[in-house]
Design a protein around this motif. Structure first.
Motif, short mmCIF file in Angstrom:
data_model
loop_
_atom_site.label_atom_id
_atom_site.label_comp_id
_atom_site.label_asym_id
_atom_site.label_seq_id
_atom_site.Cartn_x
_atom_site.Cartn_y
_atom_site.Cartn_z
N ALA A 245 0.97 -1.07 -0.12
CA ALA A 245 -0.17 0.05 0.20
C ALA A 245 0.79 1.29 0.01
O ALA A 245 2.15 1.17 0.48
N ILE A 246 0.41 2.38 -0.40
CA ILE A 246 1.21 3.62 -0.46
C ILE A 246 0.38 4.83 0.20
O ILE A 246 -0.93 4.72 -0.08
N GLY A 247 1.00 5.40 0.96
CA GLY A 247 0.25 6.62 1.59
C GLY A 247 1.26 7.83 1.24
O GLY A 247 2.31 7.81 0.75
N TRP A 248 0.26 8.76 1.22
CA TRP A 248 0.90 10.07 0.85
C TRP A 248 0.70 11.27 2.22
O TRP A 248 -0.50 10.83 2.86
N PHE A 249 1.74 11.74 2.79
CA PHE A 249 1.71 12.27 4.01
C PHE A 249 2.35 13.94 3.96
O PHE A 249 2.84 14.11 2.89
N ARG A 250 2.03 14.74 4.81
CA ARG A 250 2.54 16.18 4.40
C ARG A 250 2.85 16.63 6.01
O ARG A 250 2.33 16.34 6.98
N GLN A 251 3.85 17.55 5.93
CA GLN A 251 4.24 18.14 7.47
C GLN A 251 4.35 19.68 6.86
O GLN A 251 5.08 20.01 6.30
N ALA A 252 3.45 20.49 7.49
CA ALA A 252 3.56 22.08 7.53
C ALA A 252 4.54 22.24 8.64
O ALA A 252 4.63 21.73 9.69
N GLU B 178 0.99 14.66 8.89
CA GLU B 178 -0.30 14.14 8.85
C GLU B 178 -0.63 13.11 7.66
O GLU B 178 0.05 13.47 6.60
N GLY B 179 -1.45 12.07 7.65
CA GLY B 179 -1.78 11.45 6.51
C GLY B 179 -2.96 12.26 5.59
O GLY B 179 -3.72 12.97 6.05
N VAL B 180 -2.52 12.21 4.24
CA VAL B 180 -3.16 12.92 3.53
C VAL B 180 -4.20 11.87 2.53
O VAL B 180 -5.47 12.11 2.42
N SER B 181 -3.39 10.93 1.93
CA SER B 181 -4.40 9.95 1.23
C SER B 181 -3.52 8.53 1.27
O SER B 181 -2.23 8.42 1.51
N ALA B 182 -4.24 7.57 1.08
CA ALA B 182 -3.63 6.34 1.07
C ALA B 182 -4.53 5.27 0.14
O ALA B 182 -5.52 5.54 -0.12
N ILE B 183 -3.67 4.49 -0.63
CA ILE B 183 -4.32 3.34 -1.38
C ILE B 183 -3.54 1.95 -1.19
O ILE B 183 -2.58 1.90 -0.86
N SER B 184 -4.77 0.92 -1.50
CA SER B 184 -4.36 -0.33 -1.09
C SER B 184 -3.20 -0.98 -2.25
O SER B 184 -3.18 -0.22 -3.18
N HIS B 185 -2.81 -2.07 -2.08
CA HIS B 185 -1.66 -2.47 -2.86
C HIS B 185 -2.45 -2.76 -4.50
O HIS B 185 -1.63 -2.67 -5.47
N THR B 186 -3.80 -2.97 -4.47
CA THR B 186 -4.36 -3.39 -5.66
C THR B 186 -4.85 -2.04 -6.34
O THR B 186 -5.43 -1.83 -7.42
N ASN C 280 4.50 0.16 -13.72
CA ASN C 280 5.86 1.11 -13.70
C ASN C 280 6.09 1.33 -12.10
O ASN C 280 7.13 2.41 -12.32
N ASN C 281 5.78 0.87 -11.08
CA ASN C 281 6.42 1.21 -9.67
C ASN C 281 6.24 2.57 -9.55
O ASN C 281 7.29 3.18 -8.85
N ARG C 282 5.17 3.08 -9.79
CA ARG C 282 4.80 4.51 -9.34
C ARG C 282 3.45 4.72 -8.77
O ARG C 282 2.56 4.10 -8.93
N ALA C 283 3.52 5.80 -7.98
CA ALA C 283 2.31 6.43 -7.15
C ALA C 283 2.08 7.86 -7.56
O ALA C 283 3.42 8.37 -7.66
N TYR C 284 0.94 8.16 -7.35
CA TYR C 284 0.63 9.80 -7.72
C TYR C 284 -0.13 10.45 -6.88
O TYR C 284 -1.08 9.72 -6.34
N GLY D 80 3.50 22.52 2.70
CA GLY D 80 4.18 21.38 3.24
C GLY D 80 5.17 20.74 2.82
O GLY D 80 5.00 20.88 1.34
N VAL D 81 5.95 19.90 3.33
CA VAL D 81 6.57 18.64 2.57
C VAL D 81 5.77 17.77 2.60
O VAL D 81 5.10 17.19 3.71
N TYR D 82 5.79 17.25 1.43
CA TYR D 82 4.96 16.04 1.10
C TYR D 82 5.76 14.48 0.86
O TYR D 82 6.78 14.64 0.10
N TYR D 83 5.42 13.38 1.58
CA TYR D 83 6.13 12.24 1.58
C TYR D 83 5.13 11.39 1.08
O TYR D 83 4.05 11.23 1.32
N CYS D 84 5.99 10.40 0.27
CA CYS D 84 5.27 9.28 0.18
C CYS D 84 5.79 7.98 0.76
O CYS D 84 7.03 8.14 1.31
N ALA D 85 5.12 6.95 1.07
CA ALA D 85 5.50 5.88 2.18
C ALA D 85 4.74 4.67 1.63
O ALA D 85 3.82 4.48 0.96
N ALA D 86 5.23 3.53 2.21
CA ALA D 86 4.89 2.06 1.46
C ALA D 86 4.82 1.39 2.62
O ALA D 86 5.75 1.34 3.55
N ARG D 87 3.62 0.47 2.63
CA ARG D 87 3.39 -0.54 3.65
C ARG D 87 3.00 -1.69 3.41
O ARG D 87 2.25 -1.60 2.37
#
Length: 122
Positions: free
Chosen positions: A33-40, A46-54, A76-80, A92-99
């Protein structure tokens, strides 16, 4: 080793749009799964959005619902993160993360990118 690299940040006027990309390598992207987070400035991340592996389960923070869209390209091993109608408070600074596991808006992720700056200002 696992690596996530964000790109697409920048300066945009209020009401404008940006598309953040997250390029992944070093792990089996379509099992994560991929998540997008941001820090002001001066605030907690804080969590902004998340999407499951499928891609069939998606979550958004209330503050971005209807304006942001998350997507995942397993071929293509990418998330948007498409961000429309941007507001100064989206800065803020936006981070992507994988779990490996469920898509969450909390911080329990295995791998993190280095972050991309998004500034919304006139």
């Amino acid at each position: 080793q696992p690596l996530l690299v964000e790109s697409g940040g920048g300066l945009v006027q209020p009401g404008g749009s940006l598309r953040l990309s997250c390029a992944a390598s070093g792990f089996t992207f379509d099992e994560y799964a991929i998540g997008w987070f941001r820090q002001a400035p001066g605030k907690d991340r804080e969590g902004v959005s998340a999407i499951s592996h499928t891609g069939d389960t998606i979550h958004y923070a209330d503050s971005v619902k209807g304006r942001f869209t998350i997507s995942k390209d397993n071929a293509n091993n990418r998330a948007y993160l498409q961000m429309n109608s941007l507001k100064p408070e989206d800065t803020g600074v936006y981070y992507c993360a994988a779990r490996w596991g469920l898509a969450l808006l909390s911080q329990e992720y295995d791998y993190w990118g280095q972050g991309a700056q998004v500034t919304v200002s006139s």
